[in-house]
Design an enzyme around this catalytic site. Structure first.
Site, PDB file in Angstrom:
ATOM      1  N   TYR A  47      -9.613  11.926   7.431  1.00  0.00           N
ATOM      2  CA  TYR A  47      -8.343  12.306   6.798  1.00  0.00           C
ATOM      3  C   TYR A  47      -7.203  11.975   7.739  1.00  0.00           C
ATOM      4  CZ  TYR A  47      -8.544  14.339   2.221  1.00  0.00           C
ATOM      5  OH  TYR A  47      -8.630  14.496   0.873  1.00  0.00           O
ATOM      6  N   GLU A  49      -3.501  12.119   6.635  1.00  0.00           N
ATOM      7  CA  GLU A  49      -2.209  12.235   5.936  1.00  0.00           C
ATOM      8  C   GLU A  49      -1.083  12.158   6.954  1.00  0.00           C
ATOM      9  OE1 GLU A  49      -2.350  15.696   3.462  1.00  0.00           O
ATOM     10  OE2 GLU A  49      -3.919  14.842   2.203  1.00  0.00           O
ATOM     11  N   ASP A 193       8.312  -7.594  -7.241  1.00  0.00           N
ATOM     12  CA  ASP A 193       6.863  -7.358  -7.209  1.00  0.00           C
ATOM     13  C   ASP A 193       6.214  -8.733  -7.079  1.00  0.00           C
ATOM     14  OD1 ASP A 193       4.202  -7.013  -7.784  1.00  0.00           O
ATOM     15  OD2 ASP A 193       4.535  -5.610  -9.433  1.00  0.00           O
ATOM     16  N   THR A 219       0.283  -6.408  -4.181  1.00  0.00           N
ATOM     17  CA  THR A 219      -1.108  -6.037  -3.951  1.00  0.00           C
ATOM     18  C   THR A 219      -1.569  -6.847  -2.742  1.00  0.00           C
ATOM     19  OG1 THR A 219      -1.806  -7.751  -5.480  1.00  0.00           O
ATOM     20  CG2 THR A 219      -1.665  -5.505  -6.353  1.00  0.00           C
ATOM     21  N   LYS A 222      -4.907 -10.324  -4.160  1.00  0.00           N
ATOM     22  CA  LYS A 222      -4.793 -11.515  -5.028  1.00  0.00           C
ATOM     23  C   LYS A 222      -4.700 -12.744  -4.106  1.00  0.00           C
ATOM     24  CE  LYS A 222      -2.894  -9.021  -8.970  1.00  0.00           C
ATOM     25  NZ  LYS A 222      -2.279  -7.735  -8.597  1.00  0.00           N
ATOM     26  N   ARG A 228      -8.795  -4.664  -1.888  1.00  0.00           N
ATOM     27  CA  ARG A 228      -8.018  -4.144  -3.015  1.00  0.00           C
ATOM     28  C   ARG A 228      -7.033  -3.088  -2.506  1.00  0.00           C
ATOM     29  NH1 ARG A 228      -8.562  -4.922  -8.165  1.00  0.00           N
ATOM     30  NH2 ARG A 228     -10.094  -6.506  -7.669  1.00  0.00           N
TER      31      ARG A 228
HETATM   32  N1  DSN Z   1      -4.115  -6.521 -13.472  1.00  0.00           N
HETATM   33  C1  DSN Z   1      -3.402  -7.434 -12.623  1.00  0.00           C
HETATM   34  C2  DSN Z   1      -3.491  -8.825 -13.116  1.00  0.00           C
HETATM   35  O1  DSN Z   1      -4.545  -9.205 -13.576  1.00  0.00           O
HETATM   36  O2  DSN Z   1      -2.522  -9.556 -13.024  1.00  0.00           O
HETATM   37  C3  DSN Z   1      -2.013  -7.024 -12.441  1.00  0.00           C
HETATM   38  O3  DSN Z   1      -1.994  -5.729 -11.973  1.00  0.00           O
END
Ligand code: DSN
Length: 426
Positions: A47, A49, A193, A219, A222, A228
């Site tokens: 933990y 925090e 974003d 994110t 990707k 993730r």
């Molecule tokens: N679900 C993602 C995508 O496939 O683009 C976006 O959050």
């Protein structure tokens, strides 16, 4: 404790699926082995925090080190001043920024989900459309390009507190300077974003949002090819221009407000094992190997788009600047749903996707979204894109011919053997 063979057998099947198929989901990728290994480590027990050096628990000296490393590395990647690496996902990153700067009922302006936007940019089924008052801009019907005139018109009329740019299914670059100009005019923040194209932005292959956008979220799994998760970044930390106050009524720097919005605002204990994996992935992004990878993504996407166009497929906006393309299948007499389901049988994985001004529901759709980050990680180059498009075309032109589709599945399997995935796992 006895090894849970039932679960490990299922995981093995998933590994085989990933190894043998062609992965074209634009938001997916394959992390390095060390990134995966770091996710399964003892830091999951901890933990923590709070933030490095100021935690609510003892024993945080080592998770402090990995979290600080992750922060320092991602700041170097984007040459930016502020990073929060704790968001569990992109959605949490976006929720945190909105929590930091908005009151319930405030107005947000984002790209419509049906035009390529994201759920967290104001969709009525998402917290962003329920807690705040959403307004939208779209893309031009003729060109598929962002309709900046509409964005400006709605911004001037509604005077939103934040304008959100960025998309999940948009293949072109963004004019961040133009968005900032109207934001300044109406007194709005700008949040970019960049979850999808972050890796290309990191390597200067697309315009950088940092100079023009107050907040940048992403994110990490990707194009960034990490575990993730999510991150929040700022090019420069700044005193908040609209005098936003913390819970005690103090006007704070934006970095303080953002940190407080992630924890304790949205999340509890950070996933320190995932943050360790983020640190490794961010280190990888700083390497020359990753630079070559990011360039190859763009080359592959453009080669793939050209091959689709040559076969008469209608790509929204006519091509791509980034890692993905959106294809309108209406001239091929196919729905996105039928295409996705049939391609699945040939072990080619992608997702159905609404196209701008779609006449079909989001469960059916008229299009598919195709992305190359994962197959580029597998080692494919521009010459392989023709083969991939040939496979897709053969399936899509023969959706009712099971023998033909099964034949492609065999060909896909054989083709993928030249691109080994995690050979160390046996
Ligand atoms: N679900 C993602 C995508 O496939 O683009 C976006 O959050």
């Amino acid at each position: 404790m006895q090894r849970d063979q039932q679960v490990f057998d299922i995981i093995q099947k998933e590994l085989n699926r990933q190894r043998n198929g062609i992965e074209l989901i634009a938001s997916e990728n394959f992390t390095s082995l060390q990134v995966m290994q770091a996710m399964g480590n003892v830091m999951t027990n901890k933990y923590a925090e709070g933030y490095p050096g100021r935690r609510y628990y003892g024993g945080c000296e080592f998770v402090d080190e990995t979290e600080q490393l992750a922060i320092d590395r991602i700041k170097e990647v984007f040459n930016c001043e502020y990073a929060n690496v704790q968001p569990h996902s992109g959605a949490q990153a976006n929720a945190s920024v909105l929590l930091a700067i908005l009151k319930p009922g405030d107005k947000i302006l984002g790209l419509d989900l049906s035009m390529g936007g994201h759920l967290t940019h104001g969709s009525p089924v998402n917290f962003s459309g329920k807690l705040y008052q959403p307004h939208f801009y779209g893309v031009h019907k003729e060109t598929g390009l962002v309709n900046y005139e509409q964005l400006e018109e709605v911004a001037r009329k509604e005077k939103p507190q934040v304008i959100i740019c960025g998309a999940s299914a948009y293949s072109r670059d963004w004019d961040y300077a133009r968005i900032r100009k109207v934001a300044d005019e109406v007194g709005a923040f700008v949040m970019a974003d960049i979850a999808h194209p972050a890796g290309l932005i990191a390597k200067g292959l697309l315009a950088s949002p940092f100079e023009h956008c107050h907040f940048v979220t992403s994110t990490t799994h990707k194009t960034l090819r990490g575990p993730r998760g999510g991150i929040i970044l700022m090019g420069k930390d700044f005193e908040n221009p609209f005098g936003l106050k913390d819970v005690k009524g103090n006007i704070r720097m934006m970095s303080n407000l953002l940190d407080m919005a992630v924890f304790p605002g949205i999340q509890g204990g950070p996933l320190e094992h995932v943050i360790a994996a983020k640190a490794i992935a961010f280190g990888e992004i700083l390497s020359d190997d990753y630079t070559r990878y990011a360039k190859q993504i763009q080359i592959n996407a453009q080669a793939m788009a050209k091959a689709f166009v040559a076969k008469g497929y209608n790509i929204i906006s006519g091509g791509t600047d980034n890692h993905l393309m959106l294809i309108d299948l209406r001239n091929k007499n196919l729905t996105g749903k039928k295409a996705q389901e049939t391609l699945d049988k040939a072990h080619i994985t992608l997702n159905k996707n609404s196209v701008p001004f779609d006449d079909k529901s989001p469960f059916v759709t008229s299009g598919i979204r195709v992305g190359v980050p994962a197959i580029t990680t597998r080692g494919m180059n521009e010459a392989h894109m023709q083969t991939v498009v040939d496979f897709l075309d053969k399936v899509l032109m023969n959706v009712d011919d099971a023998a033909m589709v099964n034949g492609v599945a065999d060909d896909v399997h054989a083709f993928m053997q030249q691109f080994p995935l995690y050979p160390e796992l046996g």
